[in-house]
Scaffold this motif. Structure first.
Motif, PDB file in Angstrom:
ATOM      1  N   GLY A   1       0.826  -1.209   0.000  1.00 20.72           N
ATOM      2  CA  GLY A   1       0.000   0.000   0.000  1.00 20.72           C
ATOM      3  C   GLY A   1       0.854   1.251   0.000  1.00 20.72           C
ATOM      4  N   LEU A   2       1.925   1.246   0.779  1.00 25.03           N
ATOM      5  CA  LEU A   2       2.864   2.374   0.760  1.00 25.03           C
ATOM      6  C   LEU A   2       3.498   2.516  -0.617  1.00 25.03           C
ATOM      7  CD1 LEU A   2       4.703   2.286   4.198  1.00 25.03           C
ATOM      8  CD2 LEU A   2       3.457   4.208   3.229  1.00 25.03           C
ATOM      9  N   THR A   3       3.811   1.388  -1.249  1.00 28.94           N
ATOM     10  CA  THR A   3       4.391   1.430  -2.596  1.00 28.94           C
ATOM     11  C   THR A   3       3.447   2.119  -3.570  1.00 28.94           C
ATOM     12  OG1 THR A   3       5.681  -0.587  -2.217  1.00 28.94           O
ATOM     13  CG2 THR A   3       5.263   0.022  -4.516  1.00 28.94           C
ATOM     14  N   ILE A   4       2.173   1.733  -3.543  1.00 30.77           N
ATOM     15  CA  ILE A   4       1.175   2.371  -4.416  1.00 30.77           C
ATOM     16  C   ILE A   4       1.173   3.880  -4.181  1.00 30.77           C
ATOM     17  CG2 ILE A   4      -1.307   2.671  -4.858  1.00 30.77           C
ATOM     18  CD1 ILE A   4      -1.660  -0.315  -4.091  1.00 30.77           C
ATOM     19  N   MET A   5       1.072   4.254  -2.916  1.00 31.77           N
ATOM     20  CA  MET A   5       0.936   5.663  -2.571  1.00 31.77           C
ATOM     21  C   MET A   5       2.190   6.472  -2.914  1.00 31.77           C
ATOM     22  SD  MET A   5      -2.170   5.885  -1.552  1.00 31.77           S
ATOM     23  CE  MET A   5      -2.320   7.388  -0.601  1.00 31.77           C
ATOM     24  N   ILE A   6       3.363   5.906  -2.715  1.00 30.17           N
ATOM     25  CA  ILE A   6       4.601   6.613  -3.063  1.00 30.17           C
ATOM     26  C   ILE A   6       4.682   6.809  -4.574  1.00 30.17           C
ATOM     27  CG2 ILE A   6       7.131   6.452  -3.111  1.00 30.17           C
ATOM     28  CD1 ILE A   6       6.881   4.977  -0.346  1.00 30.17           C
ATOM     29  N   GLU A   7       4.319   5.782  -5.333  1.00 31.10           N
ATOM     30  CA  GLU A   7       4.331   5.904  -6.796  1.00 31.10           C
ATOM     31  C   GLU A   7       3.341   6.971  -7.263  1.00 31.10           C
ATOM     32  OE1 GLU A   7       6.384   4.518  -9.050  1.00 31.10           O
ATOM     33  OE2 GLU A   7       7.469   3.595  -7.389  1.00 31.10           O
ATOM     34  N   LEU A   8       2.152   7.013  -6.652  1.00 29.75           N
ATOM     35  CA  LEU A   8       1.179   8.046  -7.021  1.00 29.75           C
ATOM     36  C   LEU A   8       1.682   9.429  -6.622  1.00 29.75           C
ATOM     37  CD1 LEU A   8      -2.218   6.295  -6.135  1.00 29.75           C
ATOM     38  CD2 LEU A   8      -1.138   6.546  -8.385  1.00 29.75           C
ATOM     39  N   ALA A   9       2.395   9.516  -5.514  1.00 24.65           N
ATOM     40  CA  ALA A   9       2.962  10.802  -5.084  1.00 24.65           C
ATOM     41  C   ALA A   9       4.032  11.265  -6.068  1.00 24.65           C
ATOM     42  CB  ALA A   9       3.552  10.679  -3.681  1.00 24.65           C
ATOM     43  N   ARG A  10       4.830  10.353  -6.559  1.00 26.43           N
ATOM     44  CA  ARG A  10       5.880  10.707  -7.524  1.00 26.43           C
ATOM     45  C   ARG A  10       5.286  11.227  -8.825  1.00 26.43           C
ATOM     46  NH1 ARG A  10       9.496   5.522  -6.027  1.00 26.43           N
ATOM     47  NH2 ARG A  10      10.747   6.538  -4.427  1.00 26.43           N
ATOM     48  N   LYS A  11       4.084  10.762  -9.153  1.00 26.07           N
ATOM     49  CA  LYS A  11       3.435  11.164 -10.409  1.00 26.07           C
ATOM     50  C   LYS A  11       2.318  12.171 -10.171  1.00 26.07           C
ATOM     51  CE  LYS A  11       4.878   6.974 -12.549  1.00 26.07           C
ATOM     52  NZ  LYS A  11       4.939   5.601 -12.276  1.00 26.07           N
ATOM     53  N   PHE A  12       2.278  12.728  -8.968  1.00 28.10           N
ATOM     54  CA  PHE A  12       1.216  13.681  -8.612  1.00 28.10           C
ATOM     55  C   PHE A  12       1.227  14.856  -9.582  1.00 28.10           C
ATOM     56  CE2 PHE A  12      -0.547  17.218  -6.078  1.00 28.10           C
ATOM     57  CZ  PHE A  12      -1.781  16.663  -5.773  1.00 28.10           C
ATOM     58  N   GLY A  13       0.057  15.159 -10.143  1.00 28.61           N
ATOM     59  CA  GLY A  13      -0.066  16.263 -11.087  1.00 28.61           C
ATOM     60  C   GLY A  13       0.147  15.867 -12.534  1.00 28.61           C
ATOM     61  N   ASP A  14       0.555  14.610 -12.773  1.00 25.09           N
ATOM     62  CA  ASP A  14       0.808  14.140 -14.138  1.00 25.09           C
ATOM     63  C   ASP A  14      -0.361  13.353 -14.716  1.00 25.09           C
ATOM     64  OD1 ASP A  14       3.330  15.233 -13.926  1.00 25.09           O
ATOM     65  OD2 ASP A  14       4.323  13.326 -13.515  1.00 25.09           O
ATOM     66  N   GLY A  15      -1.457  13.267 -13.991  1.00 26.61           N
ATOM     67  CA  GLY A  15      -2.595  12.487 -14.458  1.00 26.61           C
ATOM     68  C   GLY A  15      -2.623  11.120 -13.804  1.00 26.61           C
TER      69      GLY A  15
END
Length: 139
Positions: free
Chosen positions: A10-24
């Motif tokens: 779950g942390l992995t999912i969230m960190i990946e989404l944070a890295r791509k935040f604002g990119d869609g």
């Protein structure tokens, strides 16, 4: 307290989404592939994260998931509590002697402090940080 694969992935999912935040939106398929994880398992973890208001799903050909809030406003503690439940190093401490109760409470508070003061913004930049000296503690 032992964090299971639910919390870790779950942390992995969230960190990946944070890295791509604002990119869609980002697909779970791409997160699974990039991290060598089961897409099906990530889908099971996305539901409680979505229900807790931490992520949003976007439908369509270019759909996927995005964070529901800015990375600086989501802590590791938010994620772990959704996927793992309350942060408790020992069950049933009320039956322990006072000295042990105090120890378990101090451990719980220390873990909560780390989880609640570490944001996704901190974690998404972790690879950019200078290497930290590793410490091992035995309890």
């Amino acid at each position: 307290m032992k964090i299971s694969t639910k919390g870790r992935y779950g942390l992995t999912i969230m960190i990946e989404l944070a890295r791509k935040f604002g990119d869609g939106p980002t697909s779970l398929k791409s997160i699974a592939k990039d991290n060598d994880l089961s897409e099906h398992y990530l889908e099971q973890l996305a539901a409680p994260l979505r229900n807790a208001g931490l992520i949003k799903s976007i439908r369509g050909a270019y759909g996927g998931y995005i964070l529901a809030k800015e990375p600086k406003n989501i802590t590791a503690g938010d994620i772990i509590r959704v996927l793992e439940g309350p942060i408790t190093p020992v069950e049933g401490i009320e039956n322990e002697e006072p000295a042990k109760q105090a120890l378990w409470m101090r451990i719980r508070e220390a873990v909560k402090d780390v989880l609640d003061t570490t944001t996704l913004n901190d974690l998404k930049h972790y690879d950019d940080a200078e290497p930290q000296e590793a410490y091992m503690f035995y309890i």
